[in-house]
Write a protein that holds these residues in place. Sequence first.
Motif, mmCIF file in Angstrom:
data_model
loop_
_atom_site.group_PDB
_atom_site.id
_atom_site.type_symbol
_atom_site.label_atom_id
_atom_site.label_comp_id
_atom_site.label_asym_id
_atom_site.label_seq_id
_atom_site.Cartn_x
_atom_site.Cartn_y
_atom_site.Cartn_z
ATOM 1 N N ALA A 97 0.896 -1.387 0.271
ATOM 2 C CA ALA A 97 0.108 0.117 -0.088
ATOM 3 C C ALA A 97 0.724 1.189 0.115
ATOM 4 O O ALA A 97 0.635 2.447 -0.651
ATOM 5 N N ARG A 98 1.866 1.304 0.889
ATOM 6 C CA ARG A 98 2.899 2.359 0.868
ATOM 7 C C ARG A 98 3.498 2.590 -0.688
ATOM 8 O O ARG A 98 3.446 3.757 -1.085
ATOM 9 N N ARG A 100 2.289 1.742 -3.448
ATOM 10 C CA ARG A 100 1.250 2.377 -4.487
ATOM 11 C C ARG A 100 0.985 3.773 -4.332
ATOM 12 O O ARG A 100 0.755 4.334 -4.950
ATOM 13 N N ALA A 101 0.859 3.996 -2.758
ATOM 14 C CA ALA A 101 0.541 5.459 -2.547
ATOM 15 C C ALA A 101 1.737 6.285 -3.010
ATOM 16 O O ALA A 101 1.482 7.444 -3.456
ATOM 17 N N GLN A 102 3.018 6.028 -2.837
ATOM 18 C CA GLN A 102 4.285 6.480 -3.304
ATOM 19 C C GLN A 102 4.016 7.106 -4.872
ATOM 20 O O GLN A 102 4.317 7.941 -5.383
ATOM 21 N N ARG A 104 1.461 6.898 -6.718
ATOM 22 C CA ARG A 104 0.211 7.926 -6.673
ATOM 23 C C ARG A 104 0.715 9.328 -6.485
ATOM 24 O O ARG A 104 0.441 10.054 -7.107
ATOM 25 N N ARG A 117 -5.028 13.741 -1.696
ATOM 26 C CA ARG A 117 -5.642 12.484 -1.379
ATOM 27 C C ARG A 117 -4.563 11.383 -1.682
ATOM 28 O O ARG A 117 -4.501 10.276 -0.959
ATOM 29 N N ALA A 118 -3.464 11.609 -2.475
ATOM 30 C CA ALA A 118 -2.595 10.594 -2.921
ATOM 31 C C ALA A 118 -1.747 10.666 -1.618
ATOM 32 O O ALA A 118 -1.210 9.681 -1.019
ATOM 33 N N GLU A 119 -1.433 11.873 -0.983
ATOM 34 C CA GLU A 119 -0.539 12.121 0.151
ATOM 35 C C GLU A 119 -1.145 11.616 1.395
ATOM 36 O O GLU A 119 -0.385 11.018 2.309
ATOM 37 N N SER A 121 -3.106 9.147 1.570
ATOM 38 C CA SER A 121 -2.869 7.425 1.339
ATOM 39 C C SER A 121 -1.411 7.131 1.804
ATOM 40 O O SER A 121 -1.271 6.132 2.572
ATOM 41 N N MET A 122 -0.596 8.018 1.280
ATOM 42 C CA MET A 122 0.748 7.657 1.588
ATOM 43 C C MET A 122 1.287 7.749 3.221
ATOM 44 O O MET A 122 1.585 6.820 3.950
ATOM 45 N N ALA A 125 -0.406 4.772 4.837
ATOM 46 C CA ALA A 125 0.370 3.456 4.864
ATOM 47 C C ALA A 125 1.689 3.536 5.553
ATOM 48 O O ALA A 125 2.087 2.502 6.129
#
Length: 139
Positions: A97-98, A100-102, A104, A117-119, A121-122, A125
Amino acid sequence: MANKILLEVVTPDKLLLSKEVDVVVATGVDGEFGVLHGHVPFLASLAIGEMRFKDGNDTEYAAIAGGFAEVTGEKVTILAEAAELAREIDIDRAQRARERAQQRVEKSRAEEMDYARAEASMQRAIMRLKVAGRTGGLG
Protein backbone atom coordinates in the motif's frame (compact mmCIF):
# COMPACT_ATOMS: atom_id res chain seq x y z
CA MET A 1 -13.31 0.35 37.24
CA ALA A 2 -11.20 2.09 39.91
CA ASN A 3 -8.49 4.17 38.25
CA LYS A 4 -9.28 2.57 34.88
CA ILE A 5 -10.84 4.30 31.92
CA LEU A 6 -12.99 2.58 29.30
CA LEU A 7 -11.50 2.85 25.80
CA GLU A 8 -13.74 2.23 22.82
CA VAL A 9 -12.46 2.45 19.26
CA VAL A 10 -15.22 2.56 16.65
CA THR A 11 -14.93 2.67 12.85
CA PRO A 12 -17.76 2.90 10.32
CA ASP A 13 -17.50 -0.89 9.97
CA LYS A 14 -17.21 -2.15 13.52
CA LEU A 15 -16.40 -1.77 17.17
CA LEU A 16 -12.65 -2.45 17.02
CA LEU A 17 -11.97 -2.36 20.75
CA SER A 18 -13.74 -1.99 24.07
CA LYS A 19 -11.39 -2.36 27.03
CA GLU A 20 -10.68 -0.89 30.44
CA VAL A 21 -7.17 0.59 30.44
CA ASP A 22 -4.89 2.69 32.63
CA VAL A 23 -3.95 5.36 30.06
CA VAL A 24 -4.72 6.32 26.45
CA VAL A 25 -2.41 8.41 24.26
CA ALA A 26 -3.60 9.59 20.84
CA THR A 27 -2.54 11.98 18.07
CA GLY A 28 -4.83 14.97 17.71
CA VAL A 29 -4.58 17.55 14.94
CA ASP A 30 -3.05 19.91 17.53
CA GLY A 31 -0.59 17.31 18.86
CA GLU A 32 -0.45 14.27 21.07
CA PHE A 33 -2.62 14.01 24.19
CA GLY A 34 -2.90 11.55 27.05
CA VAL A 35 -5.91 10.59 29.11
CA LEU A 36 -6.17 9.02 32.57
CA HIS A 37 -9.26 8.16 34.61
CA GLY A 38 -10.96 11.31 35.85
CA HIS A 39 -9.71 13.50 32.98
CA VAL A 40 -11.63 16.68 32.25
CA PRO A 41 -14.10 16.10 29.36
CA PHE A 42 -13.11 17.29 25.88
CA LEU A 43 -13.56 16.58 22.19
CA ALA A 44 -10.60 16.45 19.79
CA SER A 45 -10.12 16.00 16.07
CA LEU A 46 -7.69 13.18 15.35
CA ALA A 47 -4.91 13.25 12.78
CA ILE A 48 -3.56 10.26 10.92
CA GLY A 49 -1.40 8.89 13.69
CA GLU A 50 -0.63 6.43 16.40
CA MET A 51 -2.76 5.62 19.40
CA ARG A 52 -1.40 3.65 22.31
CA PHE A 53 -2.94 2.40 25.49
CA LYS A 54 -1.59 0.73 28.58
CA ASP A 55 -3.22 -1.85 30.81
CA GLY A 56 -0.93 -2.84 33.66
CA ASN A 57 2.47 -3.64 32.14
CA ASP A 58 1.03 -4.25 28.66
CA THR A 59 1.13 -1.51 26.03
CA GLU A 60 -0.73 -1.89 22.75
CA TYR A 61 -0.71 0.28 19.64
CA ALA A 62 -3.16 1.13 16.89
CA ALA A 63 -2.98 3.07 13.64
CA ILE A 64 -5.74 5.68 13.46
CA ALA A 65 -6.67 7.31 10.14
CA GLY A 66 -8.32 10.47 11.43
CA GLY A 67 -11.63 11.00 13.19
CA PHE A 68 -12.61 12.29 16.62
CA ALA A 69 -11.95 11.49 20.27
CA GLU A 70 -14.55 12.13 22.93
CA VAL A 71 -13.16 12.10 26.46
CA THR A 72 -15.14 11.98 29.69
CA GLY A 73 -13.82 11.22 33.14
CA GLU A 74 -14.83 7.59 32.71
CA LYS A 75 -14.47 6.86 28.99
CA VAL A 76 -12.51 7.62 25.81
CA THR A 77 -14.39 7.03 22.58
CA ILE A 78 -12.35 7.07 19.39
CA LEU A 79 -14.55 7.52 16.32
CA ALA A 80 -12.05 6.75 13.57
CA GLU A 81 -12.36 6.87 9.80
CA ALA A 82 -10.23 3.70 9.90
CA ALA A 83 -8.26 1.97 12.64
CA GLU A 84 -6.13 -1.14 13.02
CA LEU A 85 -4.51 -2.70 16.04
CA ALA A 86 -0.76 -3.20 15.55
CA ARG A 87 -1.03 -6.96 16.08
CA GLU A 88 -3.57 -7.20 13.23
CA ILE A 89 -1.65 -5.23 10.58
CA ASP A 90 -0.40 -7.32 7.66
CA ILE A 91 3.06 -5.83 7.12
CA ASP A 92 3.44 -7.10 3.54
CA ARG A 93 0.07 -5.63 2.58
CA ALA A 94 0.96 -2.34 4.29
CA GLN A 95 4.27 -2.15 2.41
CA ARG A 96 2.50 -2.74 -0.90
CA ALA A 97 0.00 0.00 0.00
CA ARG A 98 2.86 2.38 0.78
CA GLU A 99 4.49 1.62 -2.59
CA ARG A 100 1.21 2.21 -4.45
CA ALA A 101 0.66 5.43 -2.51
CA GLN A 102 4.19 6.63 -3.32
CA GLN A 103 3.53 6.01 -7.01
CA ARG A 104 0.25 7.97 -6.81
CA VAL A 105 2.01 10.86 -5.06
CA GLU A 106 4.68 11.01 -7.75
CA LYS A 107 2.09 10.71 -10.53
CA SER A 108 -0.15 13.38 -9.00
CA ARG A 109 2.77 15.81 -8.86
CA ALA A 110 3.61 15.17 -12.52
CA GLU A 111 0.03 15.25 -13.81
CA GLU A 112 -1.46 17.78 -11.36
CA MET A 113 -3.92 15.16 -10.12
CA ASP A 114 -5.40 15.03 -6.61
CA TYR A 115 -2.18 15.37 -4.64
CA ALA A 116 -3.92 15.71 -1.24
CA ARG A 117 -5.66 12.32 -1.57
CA ALA A 118 -2.47 10.64 -2.73
CA GLU A 119 -0.49 12.18 0.14
CA ALA A 120 -3.12 11.11 2.72
CA SER A 121 -2.94 7.58 1.34
CA MET A 122 0.82 7.67 1.76
CA GLN A 123 0.56 8.93 5.35
CA ARG A 124 -1.89 6.17 6.27
CA ALA A 125 0.38 3.49 4.79
CA ILE A 126 3.45 4.84 6.59
CA MET A 127 1.55 5.00 9.91
CA ARG A 128 0.35 1.41 9.56
CA LEU A 129 3.94 0.25 9.04
CA LYS A 130 5.19 2.29 11.99
CA VAL A 131 2.51 0.95 14.31
CA ALA A 132 2.91 -2.64 13.09
CA GLY A 133 6.51 -2.59 14.28
CA ARG A 134 5.74 -1.22 17.75
CA THR A 135 6.43 -2.99 21.02
CA GLY A 136 7.34 -1.75 24.46
CA GLY A 137 6.26 1.12 26.66
CA LEU A 138 4.42 4.36 26.20
CA GLY A 139 7.51 6.32 25.19
